[in-house]
Design a protein around this motif. Structure first.
Motif, mmCIF file in Angstrom:
data_model
loop_
_atom_site.group_PDB
_atom_site.id
_atom_site.type_symbol
_atom_site.label_atom_id
_atom_site.label_comp_id
_atom_site.label_asym_id
_atom_site.label_seq_id
_atom_site.Cartn_x
_atom_site.Cartn_y
_atom_site.Cartn_z
ATOM 1 N N UNK A 37 0.955 -1.222 -0.064
ATOM 2 C CA UNK A 37 0.196 -0.008 0.091
ATOM 3 C C UNK A 37 0.860 1.290 -0.017
ATOM 4 N N UNK A 38 2.281 1.217 0.484
ATOM 5 C CA UNK A 38 2.872 2.188 0.455
ATOM 6 C C UNK A 38 3.395 2.660 -0.657
ATOM 7 N N UNK A 39 3.917 1.684 -1.627
ATOM 8 C CA UNK A 39 4.301 1.810 -2.800
ATOM 9 C C UNK A 39 3.061 2.291 -3.721
ATOM 10 N N UNK A 40 1.840 1.831 -3.600
ATOM 11 C CA UNK A 40 0.806 2.288 -4.197
ATOM 12 C C UNK A 40 0.539 3.765 -3.994
ATOM 13 N N UNK A 41 0.721 4.148 -2.672
ATOM 14 C CA UNK A 41 0.463 5.642 -2.523
ATOM 15 C C UNK A 41 1.591 6.430 -2.991
ATOM 16 N N UNK A 42 3.040 5.845 -3.052
ATOM 17 C CA UNK A 42 3.934 6.722 -3.734
ATOM 18 C C UNK A 42 3.624 6.649 -5.370
ATOM 19 N N UNK A 43 3.066 5.573 -5.895
ATOM 20 C CA UNK A 43 2.798 5.843 -7.264
ATOM 21 C C UNK A 43 1.617 6.815 -7.578
ATOM 22 N N UNK A 44 0.745 6.965 -6.663
ATOM 23 C CA UNK A 44 -0.451 7.932 -6.763
ATOM 24 C C UNK A 44 -0.038 9.322 -6.647
ATOM 25 N N UNK A 45 0.998 9.591 -5.681
ATOM 26 C CA UNK A 45 1.207 10.960 -5.474
ATOM 27 C C UNK A 45 2.116 11.298 -6.705
ATOM 28 N N UNK A 46 2.991 10.427 -7.264
ATOM 29 C CA UNK A 46 3.811 10.861 -8.458
ATOM 30 C C UNK A 46 2.891 11.157 -9.663
ATOM 31 N N UNK A 47 1.755 10.399 -9.953
ATOM 32 C CA UNK A 47 0.970 10.524 -10.895
ATOM 33 C C UNK A 47 0.064 11.926 -10.814
ATOM 34 N N UNK A 48 -0.357 12.086 -9.700
ATOM 35 C CA UNK A 48 -0.738 13.542 -9.221
ATOM 36 C C UNK A 48 -0.003 14.560 -9.570
ATOM 37 N N UNK A 49 1.435 14.674 -8.954
ATOM 38 C CA UNK A 49 2.357 15.449 -9.207
ATOM 39 C C UNK A 49 2.663 15.746 -10.832
ATOM 40 N N UNK A 50 2.990 14.681 -11.553
ATOM 41 C CA UNK A 50 2.958 14.852 -12.918
ATOM 42 C C UNK A 50 1.651 15.656 -13.619
ATOM 43 N N UNK A 51 0.584 14.992 -13.492
ATOM 44 C CA UNK A 51 -0.751 15.511 -14.083
ATOM 45 C C UNK A 51 -0.747 17.081 -13.641
ATOM 46 N N UNK A 52 -0.677 17.283 -12.478
ATOM 47 C CA UNK A 52 -0.841 18.759 -12.202
ATOM 48 C C UNK A 52 0.183 19.603 -12.916
ATOM 49 N N UNK A 53 1.472 19.221 -12.916
ATOM 50 C CA UNK A 53 2.377 19.775 -13.774
ATOM 51 C C UNK A 53 2.297 20.253 -15.230
ATOM 52 N N UNK A 54 1.651 18.977 -15.714
ATOM 53 C CA UNK A 54 1.262 19.106 -17.253
ATOM 54 C C UNK A 54 0.111 20.189 -17.319
ATOM 55 N N UNK A 55 -0.904 19.896 -16.612
ATOM 56 C CA UNK A 55 -2.116 20.853 -16.563
ATOM 57 C C UNK A 55 -1.951 22.080 -16.160
ATOM 58 N N UNK A 56 -1.074 22.482 -15.464
ATOM 59 C CA UNK A 56 -0.703 23.994 -14.988
ATOM 60 C C UNK A 56 0.028 24.506 -16.336
ATOM 61 N N UNK A 57 0.826 23.843 -16.813
ATOM 62 C CA UNK A 57 1.685 24.378 -18.033
ATOM 63 C C UNK A 57 0.698 24.685 -19.262
ATOM 64 N N UNK A 58 -0.207 23.927 -19.456
ATOM 65 C CA UNK A 58 -1.022 24.132 -20.483
ATOM 66 C C UNK A 58 -2.028 25.208 -20.292
ATOM 67 N N UNK A 59 -2.568 25.261 -18.972
ATOM 68 C CA UNK A 59 -3.279 26.365 -18.312
ATOM 69 C C UNK A 59 -2.648 27.796 -18.361
ATOM 70 N N UNK A 60 -1.402 27.987 -18.191
ATOM 71 C CA UNK A 60 -0.688 28.904 -18.035
ATOM 72 C C UNK A 60 -0.332 29.633 -19.630
ATOM 73 N N UNK A 61 -0.300 28.759 -20.301
ATOM 74 C CA UNK A 61 -0.134 28.868 -21.867
ATOM 75 C C UNK A 61 -1.230 29.457 -22.423
ATOM 76 N N UNK A 62 -2.276 28.779 -22.284
ATOM 77 C CA UNK A 62 -3.658 29.423 -22.883
ATOM 78 C C UNK A 62 -4.026 30.745 -21.947
#
Length: 116
Positions: A37-62
């Motif tokens: 479950x610890x590995x699962x939480x780490x993977x989920x945290x990384x996924x949220x971090x990556x998706x938020x970085x991507x979405x914020x870059x696109x939103x700032x550009x727009x």
């Protein structure tokens, strides 16, 4: 009389050792589940971090493209160009975070200075 007492103690010792073995097996299984479950939480945290970085870059550009179009009157070209630049920046940020692309040289120099 002592034989009965010794037999009772021996039986009790066997039962307690069996209970202890069961408890150890349960503890081992619980620690394994906890590690998974610890590995699962780490993977989920990384996924949220990556998706938020991507979405914020696109939103700032727009947003910057919209503002450029609004104030400079270049509609829709500012939005299109800066939206594409935001998308490229988002992809680059994700690749850097995953380790597929090295950080820029200016960031490497700073980390070298801090490490020494």
């Amino acid at each position: 009389m002592t034989d009965d007492r010794d037999d009772g103690l021996e039986e009790r010792r066997k039962r307690l050792s069996a209970d202890l073995a069961d408890r150890r097996a349960e503890d081992a299984a619980e620690s394994k589940r906890g590690a998974q479950s610890e590995e699962s939480r780490k993977g989920m945290a990384l996924g949220f971090k990556l998706s938020s970085e991507f979405i914020s870059a696109v939103a700032v550009g727009a947003l910057l493209g919209y503002m450029l179009d609004r104030f400079a009157g270049t509609a829709p070209w500012g939005m299109i160009v800066l939206l594409l630049l935001g998308f490229c920046a988002g992809v680059l940020n994700v690749l850097r975070a995953v380790g597929m692309v090295a950080p820029p040289p200016s960031m490497q120099k700073r980390s070298d200075r801090n490490g020494k």
